[in-house]
Every structure is written in structure tokens, then in C-alpha cells.
Design a protein around this motif. Structure first.
Motif, PDB file in Angstrom:
ATOM      1  N   LEU A   2       0.841  -1.196   0.000  1.00 44.50           N
ATOM      2  CA  LEU A   2       0.000   0.000   0.000  1.00 44.50           C
ATOM      3  C   LEU A   2       0.877   1.248   0.000  1.00 44.50           C
ATOM      4  O   LEU A   2       1.901   1.298   0.677  1.00 44.50           O
ATOM      5  CB  LEU A   2      -0.907   0.035   1.236  1.00 44.50           C
ATOM      6  CG  LEU A   2      -1.933  -1.076   1.402  1.00 44.50           C
ATOM      7  CD1 LEU A   2      -2.715  -0.876   2.684  1.00 44.50           C
ATOM      8  CD2 LEU A   2      -2.875  -1.134   0.215  1.00 44.50           C
ATOM      9  N   THR A   3       0.451   2.253  -0.736  1.00 45.32           N
ATOM     10  CA  THR A   3       1.147   3.535  -0.699  1.00 45.32           C
ATOM     11  C   THR A   3       0.774   4.241   0.608  1.00 45.32           C
ATOM     12  O   THR A   3      -0.199   3.861   1.277  1.00 45.32           O
ATOM     13  CB  THR A   3       0.735   4.430  -1.890  1.00 45.32           C
ATOM     14  OG1 THR A   3      -0.656   4.768  -1.741  1.00 45.32           O
ATOM     15  CG2 THR A   3       0.980   3.733  -3.217  1.00 45.32           C
ATOM     16  N   CYS A  56      -7.278   4.051   4.186  1.00 44.56           N
ATOM     17  CA  CYS A  56      -7.745   2.910   4.997  1.00 44.56           C
ATOM     18  C   CYS A  56      -8.020   3.340   6.437  1.00 44.56           C
ATOM     19  O   CYS A  56      -9.052   2.979   7.016  1.00 44.56           O
ATOM     20  CB  CYS A  56      -6.710   1.790   4.987  1.00 44.56           C
ATOM     21  SG  CYS A  56      -6.642   0.866   3.456  1.00 44.56           S
ATOM     22  N   GLU A 107      -0.574   7.082   0.827  1.00 44.25           N
ATOM     23  CA  GLU A 107      -1.912   7.633   0.606  1.00 44.25           C
ATOM     24  C   GLU A 107      -2.985   6.563   0.834  1.00 44.25           C
ATOM     25  O   GLU A 107      -4.015   6.828   1.469  1.00 44.25           O
ATOM     26  CB  GLU A 107      -2.025   8.197  -0.814  1.00 44.25           C
ATOM     27  CG  GLU A 107      -3.361   8.852  -1.097  1.00 44.25           C
ATOM     28  CD  GLU A 107      -3.453   9.410  -2.519  1.00 44.25           C
ATOM     29  OE1 GLU A 107      -4.598   9.614  -2.969  1.00 44.25           O
ATOM     30  OE2 GLU A 107      -2.412   9.617  -3.160  1.00 44.25           O
ATOM     31  N   GLU A 108      -2.759   5.363   0.325  1.00 40.64           N
ATOM     32  CA  GLU A 108      -3.718   4.268   0.512  1.00 40.64           C
ATOM     33  C   GLU A 108      -3.835   3.891   1.987  1.00 40.64           C
ATOM     34  O   GLU A 108      -4.941   3.616   2.484  1.00 40.64           O
ATOM     35  CB  GLU A 108      -3.301   3.047  -0.310  1.00 40.64           C
ATOM     36  CG  GLU A 108      -3.477   3.231  -1.802  1.00 40.64           C
ATOM     37  CD  GLU A 108      -2.848   2.122  -2.627  1.00 40.64           C
ATOM     38  OE1 GLU A 108      -3.392   1.819  -3.709  1.00 40.64           O
ATOM     39  OE2 GLU A 108      -1.812   1.552  -2.202  1.00 40.64           O
ATOM     40  N   LYS A 109      -2.723   3.909   2.697  1.00 42.58           N
ATOM     41  CA  LYS A 109      -2.751   3.622   4.142  1.00 42.58           C
ATOM     42  C   LYS A 109      -3.617   4.652   4.863  1.00 42.58           C
ATOM     43  O   LYS A 109      -4.431   4.294   5.724  1.00 42.58           O
ATOM     44  CB  LYS A 109      -1.334   3.616   4.723  1.00 42.58           C
ATOM     45  CG  LYS A 109      -0.500   2.448   4.291  1.00 42.58           C
ATOM     46  CD  LYS A 109       0.923   2.569   4.830  1.00 42.58           C
ATOM     47  CE  LYS A 109       1.832   1.514   4.220  1.00 42.58           C
ATOM     48  NZ  LYS A 109       3.231   1.661   4.654  1.00 42.58           N
TER      49      LYS A 109
END
Length: 149
Positions: A116-117, A124, A119-121
Motif C-alpha cells: 500500500l502507498t 484505509c 496515501e492508501e494507508k
């Protein structure tokens, strides 16, 4: 429910890693969870706060705190102003366990968030916080309605 099944997978993996720490130091999962909670949340250091925030039962928390006290890992300190107010503090003997727990938590986060990037973290975390807040809100409404009946 798909979300719930997936949630159980994540929880099972966390318990596997934390269980290794429990086995190494002769702790139950609840004892481990309380030690880590006290380390992560020193401002919530009473049995009542542990019960409320972790949504644990009074009897499980009480039993686990007694065992932790007997093992020399925590100490209960009674307030001079209010005899009912008893603070729980981690003792130096708990440091190795907490360090092992933090390492297990870091390993867990590294593994479940791999790929995960940043940003994705963050997305989430934000979504999970919203889900938890929604559940907390509806749980409160449910309990209020149940008490009114």
C-alpha cells in the motif's frame, strides 16, 4: 458478511503474532492486551477505563490485573483524595514484554499493509475510523433503547 469474515482473518493474524509474545512471557491474551493498552494509553490507567475503552468485561479485566500484579508487571496505586480511584501503572519488569509487543505490532502492520502507498494507508485509516465511529454511535443508541425498555 464479507467484511466480518475478512475482519476475523486480520484479527486472527494479529493474535498469532501477539500469541508468540504471550507464550514467551507466560501471559494470557487479555494480560498482554492490558499491558499494551496501558503502554499506549497511559492517560487511561484505571480498571474502569480499560473496561470502557476496550469493551472488556469487568471480571476479565479484574482477574487479569490481579495476575499482572502478582507477576510484578503492574502496580495499583490508590488515590489519597479518593479511595475508590485506583491507578494502574506499568512496572519496569513489563518493559521487555512491551518491547516484544511493539515489535509484534510493527511486524503485523508491515505485513498487512505491504504494497500500500502512504496515501492508501491513510485512506484505509480514515475509512476504518468512520466505520468504527458509526458502529460506536449505533451501539450507544442500541444500549440506550435497551435501557429504556
Amino acid at each position: 458478511m464479507h467484511f466480518w469474515d475478512k475482519h476475523k482473518t486480520i484479527t486472527s493474524y494479529y493474535e498469532l503474532l501477539s500469541g508468540e509474545v504471550c507464550d514467551q512471557y507466560g501471559l494470557t491474551q487479555m494480560e498482554y492486551d492490558i499491558l499494551m493498552f496501558l503502554h499506549d494509553n497511559p492517560q487511561y490507567n484505571t480498571a474502569a477505563e480499560i473496561v470502557k475503552i476496550r469493551k472488556s468485561t469487568k471480571s476479565h479485566v479484574s482477574t487479569s490485573l490481579k495476575k499482572l500484579e502478582n507477576k510484578g508487571l503492574v502496580e495499583r496505586i490508590q488515590s489519597k483524595d479518593n479511595k475508590k480511584h485506583i491507578e494502574i501503572i506499568l512496572l519496569d519488569k513489563a518493559e521487555l514484554i512491551v518491547e516484544a509487543g511493539l515489535n509484534a505490532q510493527k511486524q503485523f502492520a508491515k505485513n498487512v499493509l505491504s504494497g500500500l502507498t502512504e496515501e492508501e494507508k491513510q485512506v484505509c485509516i480514515n475509512i476504518f475510523d468512520k466505520i468504527c465511529n458509526n458502529a460506536e454511535e449505533h451501539l450507544g443508541k442500541y444500549k440506550k433503547n435497551a435501557n429504556e425498555k
